[in-house]
Design an enzyme around this catalytic site. Structure first.
Site, PDB file in Angstrom:
ATOM      1  N   TYR A 137       0.835  -1.231   0.044  1.00  0.00           N
ATOM      2  CA  TYR A 137      -0.034  -0.003   0.011  1.00  0.00           C
ATOM      3  C   TYR A 137       0.779   1.232   0.276  1.00  0.00           C
ATOM      4  O   TYR A 137       0.829   1.747   0.757  1.00  0.00           O
ATOM      5  CB  TYR A 137      -0.967   0.096   1.333  1.00  0.00           C
ATOM      6  CG  TYR A 137      -1.961   1.057   1.279  1.00  0.00           C
ATOM      7  CD1 TYR A 137      -2.579   1.611   0.186  1.00  0.00           C
ATOM      8  CD2 TYR A 137      -2.056   1.672   2.591  1.00  0.00           C
ATOM      9  CE1 TYR A 137      -3.541   2.687   0.363  1.00  0.00           C
ATOM     10  CE2 TYR A 137      -3.327   2.813   2.556  1.00  0.00           C
ATOM     11  CZ  TYR A 137      -3.518   3.136   1.366  1.00  0.00           C
ATOM     12  OH  TYR A 137      -4.579   4.364   1.586  1.00  0.00           O
ATOM     13  N   LEU A 172      17.733  -5.441   9.353  1.00  0.00           N
ATOM     14  CA  LEU A 172      16.860  -4.454   8.724  1.00  0.00           C
ATOM     15  C   LEU A 172      15.615  -3.951   9.480  1.00  0.00           C
ATOM     16  O   LEU A 172      14.910  -5.068  10.011  1.00  0.00           O
ATOM     17  CB  LEU A 172      16.334  -4.890   7.300  1.00  0.00           C
ATOM     18  CG  LEU A 172      15.161  -4.031   6.730  1.00  0.00           C
ATOM     19  CD1 LEU A 172      15.712  -2.869   6.236  1.00  0.00           C
ATOM     20  CD2 LEU A 172      14.749  -4.744   5.254  1.00  0.00           C
ATOM     21  N   LEU A 173      15.269  -2.894  10.145  1.00  0.00           N
ATOM     22  CA  LEU A 173      14.081  -2.528  10.544  1.00  0.00           C
ATOM     23  C   LEU A 173      13.399  -1.759   9.464  1.00  0.00           C
ATOM     24  O   LEU A 173      13.805  -0.774   8.853  1.00  0.00           O
ATOM     25  CB  LEU A 173      14.527  -1.467  11.837  1.00  0.00           C
ATOM     26  CG  LEU A 173      13.337  -0.716  12.411  1.00  0.00           C
ATOM     27  CD1 LEU A 173      12.481  -1.616  13.120  1.00  0.00           C
ATOM     28  CD2 LEU A 173      13.761   0.626  13.156  1.00  0.00           C
ATOM     29  N   GLY A 180       3.918  -6.697   5.414  1.00  0.00           N
ATOM     30  CA  GLY A 180       5.211  -7.416   5.460  1.00  0.00           C
ATOM     31  C   GLY A 180       5.748  -7.681   4.067  1.00  0.00           C
ATOM     32  O   GLY A 180       6.793  -8.280   4.354  1.00  0.00           O
ATOM     33  N   THR A 198       4.447  -1.965  13.225  1.00  0.00           N
ATOM     34  CA  THR A 198       3.154  -1.702  12.704  1.00  0.00           C
ATOM     35  C   THR A 198       2.351  -1.290  14.060  1.00  0.00           C
ATOM     36  O   THR A 198       2.618  -1.786  15.116  1.00  0.00           O
ATOM     37  CB  THR A 198       2.538  -2.334  11.788  1.00  0.00           C
ATOM     38  OG1 THR A 198       1.184  -1.520  11.339  1.00  0.00           O
ATOM     39  CG2 THR A 198       1.926  -3.635  12.436  1.00  0.00           C
ATOM     40  N   CYS A 365      -6.330  11.149  -5.280  1.00  0.00           N
ATOM     41  CA  CYS A 365      -4.986  11.169  -4.934  1.00  0.00           C
ATOM     42  C   CYS A 365      -4.219  11.160  -6.455  1.00  0.00           C
ATOM     43  O   CYS A 365      -3.254  11.739  -6.419  1.00  0.00           O
ATOM     44  CB  CYS A 365      -4.485   9.876  -4.150  1.00  0.00           C
ATOM     45  SG  CYS A 365      -4.853  10.233  -2.484  1.00  0.00           S
TER      46      CYS A 365
END
Length: 411
Positions: A137, A172-173, A180, A198, A365
């Site tokens: 998304y 990795l963050l 995911g 999240t 948008c």
């Protein structure tokens, strides 16, 4: 009679300035077409009181009237948005109430979490109705311009992972990890050890499920956690479509938090929507007001100049900036097409009101990105103050290698 005379005068004024594929149906059964071509959009005013929305046709007024059922609007979403913007430009002055004003929003952890839940915790099935199978998304990456949405979303993730020069086995963050997709790809392609955070319970549950189904529990941890509560240091940090929720006054704190979490030689990539107004103003004609009320409570967009300054204040050196505005215009257009194709399913999942909100939001948008009202930037940074040898010589590592036959090969 007074209102009807006002409306007739307004319609005459519109006709003198432009032609629109718009039909207006009045409460008394009268139909008024604003061009000789077949109408692509129909606005029905069910009673006299509804005329006031047309007389002041801001994106906020007409959007709210449509969402709340005070008027009826028929047509493809992109046609609806184009017609309403034409009415707003012709009728309203882009100043005063309808200027690109910057709102001041007070952010705190409770408000931020509440806003995330409002937007994302509709249902996972709702988002699956119009997103790609990976449920990404955020803005896709159309490297050649003709990719389908699933391909472009995977290319976006790969583009990011190349930008941050992710290496096998690194940590990795991913801040605001969604469902995911990015951490799963990083673990599959690089065997990276990933943490995704999240604030959405729905995203958390499905992301965990997807990690299990991919057999990657040994490499990926999904947390229901505020990024400000994360501890430790990471070789690489990504934040995709999240910093719009941070707030203008808190960007320095946000980037400072990333600085604390980043390893000394680490790389961070921030991917987010920005205002194209130098004063951090909203989209014109009430568009920002509509989004604040119905879609993204407490969201704020900063101008790219403001973002770069905040990154430096947060002790991060900006190494690379890429504008993906055209890519997001196309992404939102494809989401709109998917949304309309799944219209009945979406209504069943989310109800009529939420259907109407998203029907105009996604197309709106796309229009905003297309017309330079908002933009999308990917910004790569490192900890400030390092020697120049830490920086790459070129951007070559960001793009897949091309073989002699013109085919892409893995980098």
């Amino acid at each position: 009679m007074f209102v009807q005379n006002q409306l007739s005068h307004w319609i005459d004024g519109i006709r003198q300035q432009l032609t629109l594929p718009l039909r207006i149906e009045l409460w008394n059964g009268q139909q008024v077409d604003l061009s000789s071509e077949t109408p692509r959009v129909t606005i029905r005013l069910p009673n006299v009181a509804a005329a006031r929305y047309l007389l002041t046709p801001s994106l906020s007024n007409l959007g709210a009237a449509y969402v709340e059922g005070a008027i009826e609007v028929k047509g493809k979403a992109r046609d609806m948005i184009a017609v309403v913007n034409a009415l707003a430009r012709t009728t309203l002055k882009a100043e005063g109430k309808f200027a690109r004003l910057a709102r001041s929003i007070r952010h705190n952890r409770h408000k931020d979490a509440e806003a995330i839940r409002y937007h994302y915790d509709v249902s996972n099935d709702f988002y699956q109705a119009f997103l790609d199978p990976h449920m990404v998304y955020s803005c896709a990456y159309f490297e050649d311009g003709d990719e389908d949405l699933p391909t472009a979303q995977l290319k976006k993730i790969d583009h990011i992972l190349r930008k941050i020069e992710l290496q096998p086995g690194q940590t990795l963050l991913d801040i605001g990890c969604g469902w995911g997709a990015l951490v799963i790809r990083a673990a599959q392609q690089y065997q990276a050890r990933c943490v995704g955070v999240t604030l959405s319970e729905n995203q958390y549950a499905l992301a965990q499920q997807r990690v299990r189904e991919a057999g990657l529990e040994h490499l990926i941890e999904i947390r229901l956690q505020d990024y400000r509560d994360v501890r430790g240091q990471f070789d690489r940090i990504t934040s995709v479509g999240m910093f719009e929720h941070v707030g203008l006054k808190h960007l320095k704190e946000y980037f400072s938090a990333i600085h604390q979490l980043l390893a000394p030689d680490g790389v961070v990539m921030n991917h987010g929507i920005t205002s194209t107004d130098a004063d951090n103003g909203e989209t014109p004609y009430g568009g920002g007001e509509f989004i604040e009320r119905y879609v993204f409570p407490h969201g704020e967009l900063a101008h790219i100049g403001h973002v770069l300054k905040a990154m430096q204040q947060g002790q991060l050196e900006v190494c690379d900036v890429e504008n993906l505005r055209r890519h997001y215009a196309r992404t939102c257009a494809l989401w709109t097409d998917n949304f309309e194709a799944q219209g009945e399913r979406v209504r069943t999942l989310a109800g009529d009101k939420r259907y109407r909100i998203w029907h105009v939001y996604l197309a709106g948008c796309s229009y905003a990105f297309e017309h330079d009202w908002i933009s999308l930037y990917q910004i790569v940074g490192r900890k400030a103050g390092q020697r120049s040898a830490a920086l790459p010589w070129s951007r070559q590592h960001m793009y897949p290698a091309v073989s002699a036959g013109g085919r892409q090969t893995s980098s």
